[in-house]
Design a protein around this motif. Structure first.
Motif, PDB file in Angstrom:
ATOM      1  N   ILE A 180      93.968  20.774  57.009  1.00  0.00           N
ATOM      2  CA  ILE A 180      93.585  19.896  55.993  1.00  0.00           C
ATOM      3  C   ILE A 180      92.131  20.227  55.237  1.00  0.00           C
ATOM      4  N   ARG A 181      92.210  19.960  54.221  1.00  0.00           N
ATOM      5  CA  ARG A 181      90.672  20.179  53.431  1.00  0.00           C
ATOM      6  C   ARG A 181      89.901  19.060  53.979  1.00  0.00           C
ATOM      7  N   SER A 182      88.438  19.084  54.043  1.00  0.00           N
ATOM      8  CA  SER A 182      87.497  18.067  54.417  1.00  0.00           C
ATOM      9  C   SER A 182      87.621  17.005  53.473  1.00  0.00           C
ATOM     10  N   LYS A 183      87.700  15.969  54.004  1.00  0.00           N
ATOM     11  CA  LYS A 183      87.785  14.702  53.393  1.00  0.00           C
ATOM     12  C   LYS A 183      86.575  13.721  53.278  1.00  0.00           C
ATOM     13  N   HIS A 184      85.706  14.271  53.980  1.00  0.00           N
ATOM     14  CA  HIS A 184      84.309  13.631  54.149  1.00  0.00           C
ATOM     15  C   HIS A 184      84.249  12.185  53.828  1.00  0.00           C
ATOM     16  N   MET A 185      84.904  11.304  54.541  1.00  0.00           N
ATOM     17  CA  MET A 185      84.704   9.773  54.243  1.00  0.00           C
ATOM     18  C   MET A 185      83.549   9.182  54.787  1.00  0.00           C
ATOM     19  N   PHE A 186      83.128   9.695  56.026  1.00  0.00           N
ATOM     20  CA  PHE A 186      81.784   9.161  56.483  1.00  0.00           C
ATOM     21  C   PHE A 186      80.550   9.808  55.741  1.00  0.00           C
ATOM     22  N   TYR A 187      80.659  11.163  55.530  1.00  0.00           N
ATOM     23  CA  TYR A 187      79.530  11.618  54.645  1.00  0.00           C
ATOM     24  C   TYR A 187      79.237  10.745  53.215  1.00  0.00           C
ATOM     25  N   ASP A 188      80.484  10.828  52.540  1.00  0.00           N
ATOM     26  CA  ASP A 188      80.378   9.878  51.285  1.00  0.00           C
ATOM     27  C   ASP A 188      79.837   8.531  51.216  1.00  0.00           C
ATOM     28  N   GLY A 189      80.051   8.022  52.411  1.00  0.00           N
ATOM     29  CA  GLY A 189      79.824   6.502  52.627  1.00  0.00           C
ATOM     30  C   GLY A 189      78.064   6.809  52.955  1.00  0.00           C
ATOM     31  N   LEU A 190      77.882   7.668  53.616  1.00  0.00           N
ATOM     32  CA  LEU A 190      76.349   7.714  53.915  1.00  0.00           C
ATOM     33  C   LEU A 190      75.469   8.068  52.621  1.00  0.00           C
ATOM     34  N   GLU A 191      75.881   8.830  51.956  1.00  0.00           N
ATOM     35  CA  GLU A 191      75.233   9.436  50.812  1.00  0.00           C
ATOM     36  C   GLU A 191      75.245   8.118  49.792  1.00  0.00           C
ATOM     37  N   LYS A 192      76.005   7.655  49.945  1.00  0.00           N
ATOM     38  CA  LYS A 192      76.063   5.993  48.817  1.00  0.00           C
ATOM     39  C   LYS A 192      74.943   5.111  49.428  1.00  0.00           C
TER      40      LYS A 192
ATOM     41  N   GLY B 211      87.750  18.600  58.227  1.00  0.00           N
ATOM     42  CA  GLY B 211      88.797  19.686  57.589  1.00  0.00           C
ATOM     43  C   GLY B 211      89.249  20.460  58.876  1.00  0.00           C
ATOM     44  N   THR B 212      90.382  21.203  58.776  1.00  0.00           N
ATOM     45  CA  THR B 212      91.025  22.296  59.836  1.00  0.00           C
ATOM     46  C   THR B 212      91.683  23.228  59.413  1.00  0.00           C
ATOM     47  N   GLY B 213      91.845  24.144  59.963  1.00  0.00           N
ATOM     48  CA  GLY B 213      92.561  25.406  59.572  1.00  0.00           C
ATOM     49  C   GLY B 213      92.093  26.018  58.402  1.00  0.00           C
ATOM     50  N   VAL B 214      93.046  27.077  57.871  1.00  0.00           N
ATOM     51  CA  VAL B 214      92.530  27.804  56.715  1.00  0.00           C
ATOM     52  C   VAL B 214      92.276  27.079  55.501  1.00  0.00           C
ATOM     53  N   VAL B 215      93.079  25.959  55.410  1.00  0.00           N
ATOM     54  CA  VAL B 215      92.810  24.979  54.185  1.00  0.00           C
ATOM     55  C   VAL B 215      91.409  24.455  54.211  1.00  0.00           C
ATOM     56  N   GLY B 216      90.876  24.025  55.412  1.00  0.00           N
ATOM     57  CA  GLY B 216      89.592  23.484  55.744  1.00  0.00           C
ATOM     58  C   GLY B 216      88.728  24.424  55.292  1.00  0.00           C
ATOM     59  N   ALA B 217      89.062  25.538  55.847  1.00  0.00           N
ATOM     60  CA  ALA B 217      87.998  26.700  55.526  1.00  0.00           C
ATOM     61  C   ALA B 217      87.613  27.055  54.199  1.00  0.00           C
ATOM     62  N   SER B 218      88.657  26.696  53.444  1.00  0.00           N
ATOM     63  CA  SER B 218      88.571  26.821  51.850  1.00  0.00           C
ATOM     64  C   SER B 218      87.930  25.611  51.177  1.00  0.00           C
ATOM     65  N   ASN B 219      88.175  24.448  51.788  1.00  0.00           N
ATOM     66  CA  ASN B 219      87.569  23.212  51.413  1.00  0.00           C
ATOM     67  C   ASN B 219      86.525  22.573  52.407  1.00  0.00           C
ATOM     68  N   PRO B 220      85.564  23.245  52.962  1.00  0.00           N
ATOM     69  CA  PRO B 220      84.750  22.919  54.084  1.00  0.00           C
ATOM     70  C   PRO B 220      84.008  21.546  53.544  1.00  0.00           C
ATOM     71  N   HIS B 221      83.391  20.873  54.763  1.00  0.00           N
ATOM     72  CA  HIS B 221      82.682  19.914  54.728  1.00  0.00           C
ATOM     73  C   HIS B 221      81.238  20.102  53.848  1.00  0.00           C
ATOM     74  N   PRO B 222      80.963  19.265  53.218  1.00  0.00           N
ATOM     75  CA  PRO B 222      79.688  19.491  52.142  1.00  0.00           C
ATOM     76  C   PRO B 222      78.348  19.745  52.830  1.00  0.00           C
ATOM     77  N   ASP B 223      78.201  19.080  53.962  1.00  0.00           N
ATOM     78  CA  ASP B 223      77.137  18.978  54.884  1.00  0.00           C
ATOM     79  C   ASP B 223      77.153  19.919  55.975  1.00  0.00           C
ATOM     80  N   VAL B 224      76.903  21.243  55.776  1.00  0.00           N
ATOM     81  CA  VAL B 224      76.753  22.416  56.827  1.00  0.00           C
ATOM     82  C   VAL B 224      75.809  22.258  57.690  1.00  0.00           C
ATOM     83  N   ASN B 225      74.706  21.333  57.766  1.00  0.00           N
ATOM     84  CA  ASN B 225      73.911  21.397  58.579  1.00  0.00           C
ATOM     85  C   ASN B 225      74.176  20.122  59.418  1.00  0.00           C
ATOM     86  N   SER B 226      75.153  19.485  59.467  1.00  0.00           N
ATOM     87  CA  SER B 226      75.585  18.300  60.030  1.00  0.00           C
ATOM     88  C   SER B 226      76.013  18.581  61.506  1.00  0.00           C
TER      89      SER B 226
END
Length: 161
Positions: free
Chosen positions: A128-140, A81-96
């Motif tokens: 843009i909001r975080s879309k976390h495609m890689f994160y979701d795939g790895l969690e699966k 994600g980027t910008g203020v939109v991303g800041a409001s919708n951040p990546h779920p893995d804050v320790n990545s």
């Protein structure tokens, strides 16, 4: 116990050992390929599918490591994600690897910034909001990996009779 029965037991152990190694290798290849395919699918689900040719995978069977990665800045920006939109919708893995990511590092705020579009015109975005495609795939994959490897090991053991 006779020498013959010891030799037979050692032969069986050797077969199982080889089957386990082959099954582990096969499981790693299958899991890495599945992860890549799931990430590509996830990209399509979040309208980032134009960049899927930039998703790569490889594996090292000697070290039992599989990797799925990209060198595409666009996919990285979509992931985190980027910008203020991303800041409001951040990546779920804050320790990545993105720990410390600054969503609006140029302080554009709600006004956002201009960017060149493919047709030669200019667009405006606040990010843009975080879309976390890689994160979701790895969690699966984390949920399915043991079953994948177990299935592959059992198939190799069963094929040896």
């Amino acid at each position: 116990m006779s020498t013959k029965s010891l030799d037979q037991a050692l032969e069986q152990l050797d077969k199982y050992s080889k089957a386990i190694q082959e099954g582990t290798n096969s499981g790693l290849i299958k899991a890495t390929t599945q992860l890549r395919d799931d990430i590509i699918y996830n990209c399509g689900m979040v309208n980032s599918g134009n960049y899927t040719s930039e998703i790569n995978s490889d594996y090292n069977l000697e070290e039992n490591i599989g990797r799925v990665y990209t060198n595409s800045d666009v996919l990285v920006f979509n992931e985190i994600g980027t910008g203020v939109v991303g800041a409001s919708n951040p990546h779920p893995d804050v320790n990545s690897v993105f720990k410390g990511w600054q969503y609006d590092h140029n302080n554009h705020g709600e006004t956002g910034w201009r960017y060149p579009k493919k047709d030669g015109s200019w667009g405006r975005t606040s990010g843009i909001r975080s879309k976390h495609m890689f994160y979701d795939g790895l969690e699966k994959l984390k949920r399915e990996y043991k079953d994948i490897v177990s299935t592959e090991i059992n198939a190799k053991i069963n094929s040896r009779g």
